[in-house]
Scaffold this active site. Structure first.
Site, PDB file in Angstrom:
ATOM      1  CD1 TRP A   1     -11.332 -19.304   2.086  1.00 27.23           C
ATOM      2  CD2 TRP A   1     -12.540 -19.360   0.368  1.00 27.23           C
ATOM      3  NE1 TRP A   1     -10.744 -19.068   1.504  1.00 27.23           N
ATOM      4  CE2 TRP A   1     -11.319 -19.272   0.120  1.00 27.23           C
ATOM      5  CE3 TRP A   1     -13.010 -18.648  -1.185  1.00 27.23           C
ATOM      6  CZ2 TRP A   1     -10.233 -19.383  -1.411  1.00 27.23           C
ATOM      7  CZ3 TRP A   1     -12.402 -18.943  -2.370  1.00 27.23           C
ATOM      8  CH2 TRP A   1     -10.664 -18.652  -2.012  1.00 27.23           C
TER       9      TRP A   1
ATOM     10  CD  GLU B   1     -13.178 -22.813   3.117  1.00 28.16           C
ATOM     11  OE1 GLU B   1     -14.864 -22.339   3.124  1.00 28.16           O
ATOM     12  OE2 GLU B   1     -13.145 -23.546   2.740  1.00 28.16           O
TER      13      GLU B   1
ATOM     14  CE  LYS C   1      -6.867 -22.017  -0.274  1.00 26.54           C
ATOM     15  NZ  LYS C   1      -7.554 -22.207  -1.409  1.00 26.54           N
TER      16      LYS C   1
ATOM     17  CG  ASP D   1     -11.213 -26.902   2.438  1.00 21.96           C
ATOM     18  OD1 ASP D   1     -10.643 -28.175   1.873  1.00 21.96           O
ATOM     19  OD2 ASP D   1     -12.108 -26.930   1.558  1.00 21.96           O
TER      20      ASP D   1
ATOM     21  CG  HIS E   1      -7.872 -24.904   3.412  1.00 24.28           C
ATOM     22  ND1 HIS E   1     -10.090 -23.642   3.023  1.00 24.28           N
ATOM     23  CD2 HIS E   1      -8.838 -25.576   2.334  1.00 24.28           C
ATOM     24  CE1 HIS E   1     -10.258 -23.772   1.162  1.00 24.28           C
ATOM     25  NE2 HIS E   1      -9.571 -24.577   1.044  1.00 24.28           N
TER      26      HIS E   1
ATOM     27  CG  HIS F   1     -15.411 -26.359   3.045  1.00 23.01           C
ATOM     28  ND1 HIS F   1     -15.454 -25.288   2.346  1.00 23.01           N
ATOM     29  CD2 HIS F   1     -17.301 -26.709   3.506  1.00 23.01           C
ATOM     30  CE1 HIS F   1     -16.763 -25.492   2.215  1.00 23.01           C
ATOM     31  NE2 HIS F   1     -17.437 -25.659   2.569  1.00 23.01           N
TER      32      HIS F   1
ATOM     33  CG  ASP G   1      -7.015 -26.235  -1.471  1.00 24.98           C
ATOM     34  OD1 ASP G   1      -7.690 -27.209  -0.890  1.00 24.98           O
ATOM     35  OD2 ASP G   1      -7.453 -24.971  -0.915  1.00 24.98           O
TER      36      ASP G   1
ATOM     37  CG  ASP H   1     -10.750 -28.118  -3.570  1.00 25.76           C
ATOM     38  OD1 ASP H   1     -11.482 -28.217  -2.751  1.00 25.76           O
ATOM     39  OD2 ASP H   1     -10.265 -27.429  -4.115  1.00 25.76           O
TER      40      ASP H   1
ATOM     41  CG  ASP I   1     -15.425 -27.544  -1.155  1.00 28.17           C
ATOM     42  OD1 ASP I   1     -15.680 -27.012  -2.812  1.00 28.17           O
ATOM     43  OD2 ASP I   1     -14.235 -26.234  -0.550  1.00 28.17           O
TER      44      ASP I   1
HETATM   45  C1  RNT Z   1     -11.698 -22.402  -1.226  1.00 27.48           C
HETATM   46  C2  RNT Z   1     -12.968 -23.005  -0.376  1.00 27.48           C
HETATM   47  C3  RNT Z   1     -13.723 -22.236  -0.705  1.00 27.48           C
HETATM   48  C4  RNT Z   1     -14.074 -23.324  -2.414  1.00 27.48           C
HETATM   49  C5  RNT Z   1     -15.418 -23.256  -2.789  1.00 27.48           C
HETATM   50  C6  RNT Z   1     -16.312 -23.141  -3.409  1.00 27.48           C
HETATM   51  O1  RNT Z   1     -10.079 -22.638  -1.228  1.00 27.48           O
HETATM   52  O2  RNT Z   1     -12.239 -24.388  -0.256  1.00 27.48           O
HETATM   53  O3  RNT Z   1     -14.833 -23.326   0.086  1.00 27.48           O
HETATM   54  O4  RNT Z   1     -13.439 -24.131  -2.773  1.00 27.48           O
HETATM   55  O5  RNT Z   1     -16.323 -22.009  -1.845  1.00 27.48           O
HETATM   56 ZN    ZN Z   2     -14.530 -25.827   0.985  1.00 30.39          ZN
END
Ligand code: RNT
Ligand code: ZN
Length: 417
Positions: free
Chosen positions: A183, A224, A226, A258, A261, A285, A293, A295, A325
């Protein structure tokens, strides 16, 4: 018979009445590898010498005491968290978790700098997954693999190549495939005039990184996408269409979805049956976006259950790489790991307790009222009794027993940092 066994015996009967074999579900849930991310333990900082500031448009918030500051602390905290999580596990690390006595830049990393991680994982008999770190670095401020500055671009290409070598080393050392996820944060705050050029360069960079073939059973390359990030609100070079196209045009590259994302109403659960038509596998993810996003720690919410339901209904649990993640710095980090990972395993088990054949039969016969009624009834079936029994059988704490243990660890270890 213990209370847990008694409750399980009753639950087992109820599920059996619907045609569900709870013992088989437990065995199947236990087998699915779940990759636990190391970066929840130190707020995605890593062990490099330059700064340790998290950049790239991803952010932790909070300053809860007890963050792991050294590799030894991080691995000890992970050992604690892993003891709460039932089932097959892997550990997911980033290139910034490098260990060396002398400074090593991202274009210089080698397997020897990750030997402690490899030995630690091999001793436990668990696999390792890996990620290039294309953020939190002086050379990542503007762009990385899509940079028009050839020196910068080739610096990051070299990083990507080395990451694959280290992935192969992990696979060798652990005897398990290493999923290598890529990513990058490249993008623009405002809409750029040239949107094509950066994507052309990213494509070229990826091709250069991928040049060397590795055994697909050992190194599993994933990319990955986004939709936006902080600082790349208007334009992201590696958007969904870019990586989808890239992965579909290359046999050995998979896409990563993810859950944070995409646009807030766009669900990863609804993408799985599409991507699995065209790719043998997919990397997920598992995260929890709250309005962006963000997390957040993964909870047992509708989307997590929908993802696992889909995988079970497609009989595709062995076609997905599941990785966590998220990074919450506002609560006890070991508890954050425990909650998110236990929830993910819980959702796998929960999905395996559906009478899939029965639901499919009703649907095929046009009995959509029956389909709805059964699906709703499932929500109040005694799932907790099956989960508790599974935890006991797997030798991990049942119910909230683990929380007490995590509190003791906080008192004895984390609070002293
Ligand atoms: C970032 C991505 C990525 C990170 C990690 C730390 O938006 O989701 O995967 O969160 O690699
Ligand atoms: Zn991620």
């Amino acid at each position: 018979m213990t209370k847990i066994e008694q409750a399980y015996a009753l639950a087992k009967e109820q599920y059996a009445a619907l045609g569900v074999d709870t013992d088989a579900a437990i065995a199947a849930a236990d087998r699915v590898p779940l990759s636990i991310h190391c970066w929840q333990g130190d707020d995605v900082i890593g062990f490099e010498d330059f700064g340790g500031n998290l950049t790239g448009g991803i952010q932790t918030t909070g300053n809860y005491p007890g963050r792991a500051r050294t590799p030894a602390e991080l691995r000890a905290d992970m050992d604690k968290a892993l003891s709460y999580i039932p089932g097959e596990k892997k550990v997911n690390i980033h290139a910034c978790y490098v260990e060396s006595d002398t400074p090593v830049d991202r274009n210089e990393i080698e397997p020897c700098h990750f030997a402690n991680w490899a030995n630690w994982a091999a001793e436990k008999g668990i696999g390792l997954d890996f990620n290039g770190t294309f953020f939190s670095h002086p050379k990542s401020e503007k762009a990385t693999l899509s940079s028009a500055d050839e020196e910068i671009r080739s610096f990051w290409v070299e990083h990507g190549k080395r990451v694959r070598e280290i992935s192969a080393y992990f696979a060798e050392k652990t005897g398990k495939p290493c999923v290598n996820n890529l990513w990058i944060p490249d993008g623009d705050k405002e809409f750029p005039v040239d949107t094509y050029g950066p994507r052309l360069r990213l494509k070229k960079s990826l091709d250069e990184i991928q040049e060397k073939p590795f055994d697909r059973e050992k190194v599993v390359d994933c990319v990955e996408s986004k939709v936006f990030g902080i600082g790349s609100e208007s334009y992201v070079v590696g958007n969904h269409e870019f990586y989808m196209g890239y992965a579909l045009s290359r046999d050995d590259v998979l896409v990563t979805f993810d859950t944070g994302h995409f646009h807030p109403t766009e669900m990863v659960s609804n993408k799985l049956s599409a991507i699995l038509l065209y790719k043998e596998k997919v990397l997920l993810h598992v995260s929890r976006p709250v309005r962006w996003d963000s997390d957040h720690v993964v909870t047992f919410d509708d989307e997590l259950r929908a993802i696992m339901n889909e995988l079970v209904r497609m009989d595709a649990l062995d076609r997905v790489y599941l990785a966590l993640d998220y990074f919450d710095a506002s609560i006890n980090r070991v508890v954050a790991w425990g909650v998110g990972a236990r929830n993910t395993r819980k959702a796998i088990l929960n999905a395996l307790l559906q009478p899939v054949d029965y639901l499919k039969k009703m649907e095929a016969e046009g009995d959509t009222s029956g389909r709805l009624a059964v699906a709703e009834e499932l929500k109040s079936m005694p799932f907790g009794a099956v989960w508790d029994y599974y935890c006991a059988k797997a030798g991990v704490p049942v119910g909230l027993d683990w929380l007490e243990d995590a509190r003791a660890y906080e008192r004895d270890v984390l609070s002293k940092r």
